[in-house]
Write an enzyme that holds these catalytic residues in place. Structure first.
Site, PDB file in Angstrom:
ATOM      1  N   HIS A 145       0.803  -1.233   0.000  1.00  0.00           N
ATOM      2  CA  HIS A 145       0.000   0.000   0.000  1.00  0.00           C
ATOM      3  C   HIS A 145       0.834   1.281   0.000  1.00  0.00           C
ATOM      4  O   HIS A 145       0.256   2.370  -0.016  1.00  0.00           O
ATOM      5  CB  HIS A 145      -0.917   0.009   1.227  1.00  0.00           C
ATOM      6  CG  HIS A 145      -0.149   0.107   2.500  1.00  0.00           C
ATOM      7  ND1 HIS A 145       0.463  -0.993   3.074  1.00  0.00           N
ATOM      8  CD2 HIS A 145       0.158   1.166   3.278  1.00  0.00           C
ATOM      9  CE1 HIS A 145       1.099  -0.600   4.168  1.00  0.00           C
ATOM     10  NE2 HIS A 145       0.937   0.707   4.312  1.00  0.00           N
ATOM     11  N   HIS A 156       1.675   6.891  -0.814  1.00  0.00           N
ATOM     12  CA  HIS A 156       0.751   6.046  -0.054  1.00  0.00           C
ATOM     13  C   HIS A 156      -0.476   5.815  -0.917  1.00  0.00           C
ATOM     14  O   HIS A 156      -1.134   6.771  -1.326  1.00  0.00           O
ATOM     15  CB  HIS A 156       0.367   6.738   1.260  1.00  0.00           C
ATOM     16  CG  HIS A 156      -0.151   5.799   2.286  1.00  0.00           C
ATOM     17  ND1 HIS A 156      -1.406   5.263   2.223  1.00  0.00           N
ATOM     18  CD2 HIS A 156       0.431   5.280   3.396  1.00  0.00           C
ATOM     19  CE1 HIS A 156      -1.594   4.469   3.274  1.00  0.00           C
ATOM     20  NE2 HIS A 156      -0.481   4.455   3.986  1.00  0.00           N
TER      21      HIS A 156
END
Length: 148
Positions: free
Chosen positions: A58, A72
């Site tokens: 992620h 992110h």
């Protein structure tokens, strides 16, 4: 001046639009956020040339001589434990701008009740040293930020 390229296609937003107070208040560092374009799978690419120092499904950090960049993918996506994310690189890899790093499907993240907004953060930088480009929409590899 060091340019930072967009890691994906999408609409550019100020960090204050990110639905996470840590990113929205700039506590991680200065930068912008990208709302990914399209409904299909997105391949996220390296925004700078450097070494992959952290790689999670992620999120990732690339370190160049002059700066580090954190990308992110979505908010609260760590809770997915990697489901829906495909890694194309490994920690320690040297990468160039545009090198594929991670593929994911932002629409699946949204369908699961999370935000697909992607903060692009310059680590260890003073806010005044980071200037976003004027573009509202970007393609992978397009200019996104300039760092003094």
């Amino acid at each position: 001046m060091m340019p930072v390229s967009s890691p994906m296609a999408g609409d550019v937003h100020p960090l204050s639009d990110v639905p996470d107070p840590v990113f929205a208040q700039g506590l991680v560092g200065p930068g912008v956020a990208i709302a990914p374009a399209g409904e299909a799978k997105v391949t996220v690419v390296a925004p700078i040339t450097g070494r992959v120092v952290k790689l999670h499904p992620h999120a990732f950090v690339i370190q160049a001589e002059e700066l580090g960049v954190l990308v992110h993918l979505g908010i609260d996506t760590v809770q997915l434990n990697g489901r829906g994310f495909l890694l194309h690189a490994a920690e320690g890899d040297q990468v160039a701008v545009g090198t594929p790093l991670i593929s994911w499907n932002p629409s699946e993240v949204v369908a699961g009740g999370r935000s697909a907004m992607c903060p692009v953060i310059i680590l260890d930088a003073a806010p005044e040293s980071v200037t976003p480009v004027e573009a509202r929409t970007v393609e992978p590899g397009a200019a996104l930020l300039n760092v003094q």
